[in-house]
Motif scaffolding. Structure first.
Motif, PDB file in Angstrom:
ATOM      1  N   UNK A 239       0.771  -1.261   0.016  1.00 28.68           N
ATOM      2  CA  UNK A 239       0.123  -0.016   0.041  1.00 28.68           C
ATOM      3  C   UNK A 239       0.919   1.130  -0.039  1.00 28.68           C
ATOM      4  N   UNK A 240       1.975   1.392   0.826  1.00 23.02           N
ATOM      5  CA  UNK A 240       2.818   2.511   0.932  1.00 23.02           C
ATOM      6  C   UNK A 240       3.434   2.805  -0.361  1.00 23.02           C
ATOM      7  N   UNK A 241       3.985   1.690  -0.861  1.00 28.74           N
ATOM      8  CA  UNK A 241       4.844   1.781  -2.108  1.00 28.74           C
ATOM      9  C   UNK A 241       3.955   2.085  -3.261  1.00 28.74           C
ATOM     10  N   UNK A 242       2.744   1.456  -3.557  1.00 23.81           N
ATOM     11  CA  UNK A 242       1.984   1.734  -4.605  1.00 23.81           C
ATOM     12  C   UNK A 242       1.358   3.104  -4.457  1.00 23.81           C
ATOM     13  N   UNK A 243       1.119   3.593  -3.329  1.00 25.84           N
ATOM     14  CA  UNK A 243       0.536   5.105  -3.000  1.00 25.84           C
ATOM     15  C   UNK A 243       1.555   5.859  -3.633  1.00 25.84           C
ATOM     16  N   UNK A 244       2.830   5.730  -3.062  1.00 27.01           N
ATOM     17  CA  UNK A 244       3.926   6.709  -3.134  1.00 27.01           C
ATOM     18  C   UNK A 244       4.308   6.820  -4.712  1.00 27.01           C
ATOM     19  N   UNK A 245       4.670   5.444  -5.202  1.00 22.93           N
ATOM     20  CA  UNK A 245       5.199   5.602  -6.694  1.00 22.93           C
ATOM     21  C   UNK A 245       4.232   5.207  -7.643  1.00 22.93           C
ATOM     22  N   UNK A 246       3.039   4.605  -7.193  1.00 22.05           N
ATOM     23  CA  UNK A 246       2.369   4.051  -8.488  1.00 22.05           C
ATOM     24  C   UNK A 246       2.579   2.657  -8.418  1.00 22.05           C
ATOM     25  N   UNK A 247       1.426   1.747  -8.992  1.00 20.89           N
ATOM     26  CA  UNK A 247       1.639   0.466  -8.975  1.00 20.89           C
ATOM     27  C   UNK A 247       2.703   0.103 -10.020  1.00 20.89           C
ATOM     28  N   UNK A 248       2.757   0.550 -11.398  1.00 21.64           N
ATOM     29  CA  UNK A 248       3.721   0.306 -12.246  1.00 21.64           C
ATOM     30  C   UNK A 248       5.243   0.432 -12.146  1.00 21.64           C
ATOM     31  N   UNK A 249       5.484   1.389 -11.239  1.00 20.29           N
ATOM     32  CA  UNK A 249       6.425   2.075 -11.052  1.00 20.29           C
ATOM     33  C   UNK A 249       7.222   1.185  -9.760  1.00 20.29           C
ATOM     34  N   UNK A 250       6.251   0.491  -9.171  1.00 23.07           N
ATOM     35  CA  UNK A 250       6.872  -0.250  -7.817  1.00 23.07           C
ATOM     36  C   UNK A 250       7.550  -1.666  -8.393  1.00 23.07           C
ATOM     37  N   UNK A 251       8.668  -1.963  -7.992  1.00 22.76           N
ATOM     38  CA  UNK A 251       8.848  -3.435  -8.410  1.00 22.76           C
ATOM     39  C   UNK A 251       8.750  -4.338  -7.255  1.00 22.76           C
ATOM     40  N   UNK A 252       8.800  -5.637  -7.758  1.00 25.09           N
ATOM     41  CA  UNK A 252       8.475  -6.546  -6.620  1.00 25.09           C
ATOM     42  C   UNK A 252       9.902  -6.663  -5.691  1.00 25.09           C
ATOM     43  N   UNK A 253      10.788  -6.044  -6.168  1.00 25.03           N
ATOM     44  CA  UNK A 253      12.214  -6.100  -5.232  1.00 25.03           C
ATOM     45  C   UNK A 253      11.988  -5.260  -4.405  1.00 25.03           C
TER      46      UNK A 253
END
Lengths: 195, 195
Positions: B17-31
Motif C-alpha cells: 500500500x505504501x509503495x503503490x501509493x507513493x510511486x504507483x503500481x507500475x513504478x513499484x518493483x517486486x524487489x
DNA sequence: CCTACCGATCGGTAGG
DNA sequence: CCTACCGATCGGTAGG
C-alpha cells in the motif's frame, strides 16, 4: 526536441497524452509511443531527449493553458463573485477541451524526477493560490460566509478537477452547463432554498 | 496466499500500500516490496501468486471497508438528511484512516487486467449508487433542491474523495471536523446565508 | 525463505 | 528516420 517540425511535435505530444492518460506514464513504453507515430522506437530520440521530457512538455503546456485561461479574468475589474464564476468556467473549459491532458496533468506529475517535480509543484501551488485569493476576497467582502479559505478552495478545486473522470464530449452537458451547475451548487448548496 | 501467517500478510499488504501509493503500481518493483519486508524478491512468491494479486487484495479490502462503513447507516431508520450526513462522515473516516490505501483505491485500479478491472468497476459503481439513492431521496422529499441527482452525487463524491490528496493526520482538522465542514458546505454552499 | 537463474522488455545509443 | 544493438531491470520460477 531538435529539428522537429511543429506538426510532428504536436502529433507526438498528442500520442503521448493519449497513452499516458490511458495506461499511465510508467506503464507506457517508448515503443508504444513510437508505434502510434508509425516509426521505430529508436527514431523517437530524433525528437525527444528522454521519455521524461515528453511528460514534462505535456505538464508545462497544460499548466500554461490553465494560467492563460484564468489570468485575464482574475485581472479584470469585475466583481469578485463574477470573477470566481468565470474562473471556474475557464478552468472547466481547459479540462473539457482535453480530459486526457487534464488526467496527465492531475495524475502523472509524481513521476517527474527532481528538480522538475518541485518546479511543477510550485506552479500548481501558485495556480491554486490564485483561486484561494479570489475566495479570500469573497469571504472578506462578506459575499461568502466565514469559511476557512484554504478549505473552501480545496472544495472548489476538487469539484472542478474531478470532471476529467466523468466528462464525455458526447454527454448531455456542455462545458458551460457543467460550470454553471458546479458554481450554483458551490455557491448555494444542495439544500432547498429557505430550508 | 498460501501458508502465510496473518501478521505477515498484514505487513506485506501494508508495505505494498505504501509503495503503490507513493510511486504507483507500475513504478513499484517486486524487489522494492521484498526489500520493505527484508526478504529476497523470489521469496515474495511464497506469499503471493502475482504482483497483480497484491493490488487486487488491496483494492477489494478497501472496497470492503467503504461498504462496511456506510451500510449500517444507510439501512438505519434515520432521516435521509441525517443518513447522508453520517454516510459522508463514515466515508471520510475510511479515507483518513489510511490516505495511502485510499490513494491506491482511487488511482491504481486501472492497472488491473480483465476481468478483475470490470469486477472492481462494478463494485465501485454499486457504492456510488448507494450515495446516489440517498441523494435522490433527499431531492424527492424536497429536502434538497431540484438538482440532477447524478450530478449532485458526483459533486459530493468528488469533494470527499479529494481528501486523500491533502489530509495529514497531524493537521489541524480531525476527520469528523472535516466531514462536518464538507457537509456544511455541500448543504448550504459558500454564499453567506441570506445573500 | 534463499540461491540462482530465466526470457522478456525496458529506455536509450551509435552509426548511418 | 532506420538498423542493430546495449546494459539494466522487470516479474516470476526451480530446487532446495
Amino acid at each position: 526536441m531538435p529539428e522537429t517540425t511543429p506538426d510532428r511535435r504536436t502529433e507526438l505530444l498528442a500520442a503521448a497524452i493519449r497513452l499516458f492518460s490511458d495506461r499511465g506514464y510508467e506503464a507506457t513504453s517508448v515503443r508504444e509511443i513510437a508505434d502510434a507515430l508509425a516509426i521505430q522506437a529508436g527514431s523517437l530520440y530524433a525528437h525527444i531527449e528522454t521519455k521524461e521530457d515528453l511528460l514534462w512538455q505535456i505538464l508545462t503546456e497544460s499548466a500554461d493553458r490553465f494560467f492563460a485561461a484564468i489570468q485575464p479574468i482574475v485581472d479584470s475589474k469585475l466583481l469578485t463573485l463574477e470573477r470566481i464564476r468565470l474562473a471556474i468556467a475557464a478552468h472547466v473549459k481547459v479540462i473539457t477541451d482535453s480530459t486526457a491532458a487534464a488526467a496527465v496533468y492531475l495524475r502523472e506529475w509524481r513521476h517527474l524526477s527532481e528538480p522538475r517535480k518541485s518546479e511543477f509543484a510550485g506552479r500548481r501551488d501558485a495556480y491554486e493560490r490564485i483561486f484561494r485569493d479570489l475566495i479570500r476576497d469573497a469571504i472578506h467582502e462578506g459575499t461568502f460566509g466565514d469559511f476557512d479559505e484554504k478549505f473552501a478552495t480545496l472544495m472548489v478545486l476538487s469539484s472542478v478537477n474531478w470532471i476529467y473522470q466523468w466528462y464525455r464530449p458526447d454527454g448531455p452537458m456542455t462545458p458551460d452547463e457543467i460550470a454553471r451547475r458546479i458554481t450554483d451548487l458551490l455557491f448555494h448548496g444542495l439544500k432547498r432554498a429557505g430550508s
